[in-house]
Design an enzyme around this catalytic site. Structure first.
Site, mmCIF file in Angstrom:
data_model
loop_
_atom_site.group_PDB
_atom_site.id
_atom_site.type_symbol
_atom_site.label_atom_id
_atom_site.label_comp_id
_atom_site.label_asym_id
_atom_site.label_seq_id
_atom_site.Cartn_x
_atom_site.Cartn_y
_atom_site.Cartn_z
ATOM 1 N N GLU A 60 0.840 -1.217 0.000
ATOM 2 C CA GLU A 60 0.000 0.000 0.000
ATOM 3 C C GLU A 60 0.868 1.257 0.000
ATOM 4 O O GLU A 60 0.525 2.247 -0.630
ATOM 5 C CB GLU A 60 -0.945 0.014 1.200
ATOM 6 C CG GLU A 60 -1.945 -1.146 1.252
ATOM 7 C CD GLU A 60 -2.835 -1.234 0.021
ATOM 8 O OE1 GLU A 60 -3.079 -0.186 -0.614
ATOM 9 O OE2 GLU A 60 -3.267 -2.346 -0.316
ATOM 10 N N ASP A 168 -6.004 -3.621 -8.270
ATOM 11 C CA ASP A 168 -4.866 -3.049 -9.004
ATOM 12 C C ASP A 168 -4.866 -3.423 -10.492
ATOM 13 O O ASP A 168 -4.673 -2.570 -11.356
ATOM 14 C CB ASP A 168 -3.542 -3.501 -8.375
ATOM 15 C CG ASP A 168 -3.408 -2.986 -6.951
ATOM 16 O OD1 ASP A 168 -4.146 -2.046 -6.598
ATOM 17 O OD2 ASP A 168 -2.568 -3.527 -6.213
HETATM 18 ZN ZN ZN Z 1 -2.655 -2.689 -4.452
#
Ligand code: ZN
Length: 363
Positions: A60, A168
């Site tokens: 993160e 993502d």
């Molecule tokens: Zn991520």
């Protein structure tokens, strides 16, 4: 998010852990006890989970620090049992910036996995015959600990790169599509694919792993919400605050009593009010404050009004206002002209009405 414990700050970003995260430890202990594991294997697994989540925090931070390069602030990173969430103030709208921000997280895990691959080295384990390998991997050794950590980081890369927007991989997909078909259409396509994959997650979750059900919900709702937001932003593009603001509103005086305010609330549909004196906004009085149960009818407006508020220029872009309202700081803003005189106010209800009208005009 409510119920999150603060672990401290890294790079000026709050690291928080949600209470449900501790359920994983309870679950690990229960599974170990059920399988007849001792204290050593419980500690082995608990330490392992802690390290995986350290890798998740680093992942993160990868997103957050890349976003910072493009001027986007990240206030906090929250750890949940299904993974981490970096609360970025906004997603960069330039496709290549979004691409770099999205890929930066998984790249951190690629880096950790590579490091572990060569320090172990993993190839030694891979050279063993299957029965020996299983025997070897059953032991509670440091080598095995690191080997499992290697596998976990590989899994994090593979899982995060599934193109289920807003995960993502889905963001990478949206950014790539946006380079060719524009952001609005790219988001619609990526969100559709994301929701389709979410349904697959849901079914797999029902049979194999309950965490997948939560991830499915997160993806499904996230894809829907972001697609709507991008569409709304596109509809607001080029429009200014004065086109959507409320002009027929009741202004309160600082010396008005709450009795009078409540009469306004009951006799009309306004919920939030601007407090004005001599043509200038002195404060705002939001609905929540008016309706506080302990509110005395004799209290004066000036004693409870919010003095620390933001006014908007009537020529400010409406897209920015939507962003400000959705980030949750305030949903009601007084509007002023170039001479700083009060000309109206804008709230989320009205802005949504404007969006609805614009969408009707488009089709
Ligand atoms: Zn991520």
């Amino acid at each position: 998010m409510k119920g999150a414990l603060n672990l401290g700050k890294v790079f000026r970003i709050d690291i928080k852990i949600h209470w449900t995260f501790f359920l994983i430890f309870v679950w690990v202990v229960l599974v170990e006890l059920q399988q007849g594991g001792g204290l050593d294997s419980i500690l082995f697994n608990a330490a392992f989970i802690l390290l995986i989540f350290l890798c998740v925090v680093l992942h993160e931070l990868g997103h957050a620090l890349m976003a910072r390069r493009f001027g986007v602030v990240t206030k906090k990173i929250t750890l949940l049992p299904i993974g981490g969430v970096a609360s970025l103030e906004k997603i960069p709208e330039e496709p290549y910036q979004e691409l770099l921000v999205a890929i930066a997280g998984p790249l951190v895990n690629v880096f950790i996995a590579t490091l572990l691959y060569f320090t172990l080295p993993v190839s030694d384990v891979m050279e063993l015959q299957l029965p020996e390998m299983l025997e070897e991997l059953n032991q509670l050794s440091l080598g095995n600990f690191l080997f499992y950590l290697f596998l976990a980081n590989v899994a994090l890369v593979v899982f995060n790169l599934i193109p289920a927007f807003p995960m993502d991989g889905g963001r990478v997909l949206r950014a790539l599509l946006a380079m060719y078909v524009g952001r609005v259409k790219a988001t619609a396509i990526a969100a559709g694919i994301g929701q389709f994959i979410a349904i697959i997650f849901l079914f797999l979750g029902l049979f194999y792993n309950i965490f997948l059900i939560f991830i499915a919900l997160f993806v499904f709702i996230g894809a829907y919400g972001e697609n709507k937001m991008v569409q709304h932003r596109a509809l607001l593009k080029g429009h200014k605050v004065h086109e959507a603001m409320l002009t027929k509103i009741t202004y309160l005086h600082p010396d008005d009593s709450m009795k009078k305010v409540l009469e306004h609330v009951l006799s009309g549909t306004e919920r939030d009010f601007v407090v004005m004196s001599d043509g200038k906004a002195l404060g705002i009085l939001p609905y929540d404050l008016i309706m506080e149960p302990s509110r005395d009818k004799e209290t004066l407006v000036k004693d409870i009004m919010v003095k620390d508020f933001k006014s908007l220029s009537k020529d400010a872009p409406l897209g920015d206002v939507l962003g400000m309202m959705e980030s949750g700081k305030s949903r009601f803003f007084p509007v002023t002209n170039e001479n700083q005189e009060l000309v109206g106010a804008i709230d989320l209800t009205n802005l949504n009405e404007f969006i609805l009208l614009q969408s009707r005009l488009q089709f």
